[in-house]
Design a protein around this motif. Structure first.
Motif: not given
Length: 497
Positions: A298-311
């Protein structure tokens, strides 16, 4: 020119540290001007790849002895892979330095550390000596540590310390692997990357080659980062200023994937081929883990950060596929590797933009909680439009750079492991869900009373994001120039020997 691109920002950083009379505006202006010089120089070097005629593997090379007894020298040069990543990195540094930010303390030192980080980051991508590679790789930890720890918020000191310890452990593993690789080759001791690529000092699979490969993979996996050594990344992003997060995601993570391409994939082909499947499975886990965990944030920055692990999992999957096909179709290997490099460039531009946008949210509200927003499309149309473009690019929508990268990665992977490619596509679906959910919670629905005065992006912010996302659109619509540039570097790596 490459030497100037590395050393000029370092010299300017030292000058900023030593001139106490400079204010915030003057320091920012100097930093922007200095950061623009490497971008221009790298653009000139990149143009040489399109000059026609036969091209050497590395161009713009220069060499000066440093420690001759150990075969160490100042060696610089680039191929198509390195120049593509370096150009993206230089552009993102200009954008991050120019991004408007309120600094509560020591703005001169902030811009000095940004220039220092620019110099050492470009050093990683531009040098052709393994010891210099390690030196610049390690120095990047110092610059990022201070930028997070001194200008971050919340638990910035703890996040910076965790980042430093994790990545220092990885860099020490890389150093040991570098020494082992150099000592394994026949002939005089040398840390020249070109020499080691030609020698292929470790053939086949034995305990020594396996251990050296593990050192590289472990160290670069932390930097990338891959599951399960990714846990330093979310707190580092959440507590860093927006522009610093953009550099961390857009540039520093690429040091891990670039290192995998430049060293083990290029210098240990047979060993990488033997362990390509475990590496691909690790990448697949990172793809799925990053997507599912990001969806739960639910934290905007944590969400974007985990997408980096994905990408970055997609990137490593492409690298593994390129290595696995060592005795197969070179065209399929090149498709996989080209896709991995395009993903590095695309992720830098896209996720760098998303973190700059997240920084704009923090500047206005000091709040990253997605549940505290909604309905912002009515009061912030420019932010809404640019965030939608960045989100759609990140989820791989056609006509945007992310699609070009992911299509090539999955096409190359399918040639060897159809089942891994099929499972990996689930990560694309989850990524789409998490970004659509994020857009809905931020910009649509009812606008709360406390957000009635939410300020839209200013002219400078809009201009910076328009340049970055304009390139994302240009790559998605017409990727041929970028693919041609990358192909000049990837073709020798995947060529049969």
């Amino acid at each position: 020119m490459l030497t100037i691109a590395i050393l000029l920002p370092l010299a300017a950083a030292l000058a900023l540290f030593m001139i106490p009379s400079l204010g915030a505006r003057a320091s920012r202006g100097i930093a922007i001007g200095v950061a623009a010089v490497p971008l221009i120089l790298l653009a000139v070097v990149a143009a040489r790849f399109f000059g026609g005629g036969a091209q050497p593997a590395f161009v713009a090379t220069a060499e000066w002895p440093w420690i001759p007894a150990l075969g160490i020298a100042w060696r610089v040069g680039v191929d198509g892979v390195a120049i593509a990543i370096a150009l993206m990195s230089a552009l993102l540094f200009v954008a991050a330095i120019a991004w408007p930010i309120r600094l509560d303390r020591e703005p001169r030192h902030y811009y000095a550390w940004m220039l220092f980080l620019l110099g050492v980051s470009l050093g990683v991508f531009l040098v052709l000596d393994l010891i210099l590679f390690y030196v610049f790789f390690d120095l990047s930890l110092v610059g990022m540590y201070f930028l997070i720890g001194r200008w971050g918020h919340g638990e910035a000191q703890a996040a910076a310390t965790k980042f430093f310890i994790y990545t220092l452990l990885g860099s020490l593993a890389i150093l040991l692997a570098i020494i082992g690789l150099a000592l394994s080759g026949g002939g005089p001791l040398s840390f020249d990357m070109r020499t080691l690529i030609a020698r292929q000092p470790l053939g086949g699979v034995d305990p020594r080659s396996s251990l050296i490969l593990f050192g590289f993979v472990f160290g670069f996996a932390i930097k990338t980062p891959l599951f399960p050594v990714h846990t330093w990344l979310p707190p580092a992003h959440v507590n860093a200023p927006g522009p610093v997060s953009a550099i961390l995601a857009g540039v520093l993570l690429k040091m891990g994937t670039y290192g995998l391409v430049r060293i083990p994939l290029s210098m240990m082909r047979e060993t990488v081929a033997a362990y390509a499947l475990p590496l691909a499975i690790l990448a697949l886990i990172s793809i799925l883990w990053g997507a599912f965990v990001a969806l739960a944030q639910r934290d905007l920055k944590r969400r974007i950060a985990y997408t980096s692990v994905n990408h970055m999992g997609y990137t490593v999957l492409g690298i593994a596929a390129a290595g696995a096909l060592a005795s197969g179709d070179a065209a399929a290997r090149r498709i996989a590797l080209d896709g991995a490099v395009v993903e590095m460039v695309a992720h830098g531009l896209i996720t760098g933009s998303l973190f700059l946008i997240a920084g704009a949210f923090w500047q206005r509200t000091r709040d990253y909680d997605l549940d505290h927003y909604g309905g912002l499309a009515g009061v912030a149309p420019r932010m809404t439009a640019l965030t939608i473009v960045a989100a759609f690019a990140s989820l791989g929508l056609p006509a945007l750079a992310g699609f070009v990268a992911e299509f090539q990665i999955f096409a190359g992977t399918f040639a060897t492991w159809p089942w891994i490619a099929a499972i990996g596509l689930l990560g694309v679906l989850i990524t789409a869900a998490l970004f659509l959910n994020m857009l809905r919670r931020l910009f649509f629905g009812d606008l709360s009373k406390e957000r009635q005065d939410f300020a839209d992006l200013g002219r400078t912010e809009t201009a910076i994001l328009s340049v970055l996302l304009g390139l994302v659109l240009a790559i998605g619509v017409y990727p041929r120039p970028l693919l041609a540039l990358i192909g000049l570097g990837s073709t020798p790596i995947v060529a049969e020997r």
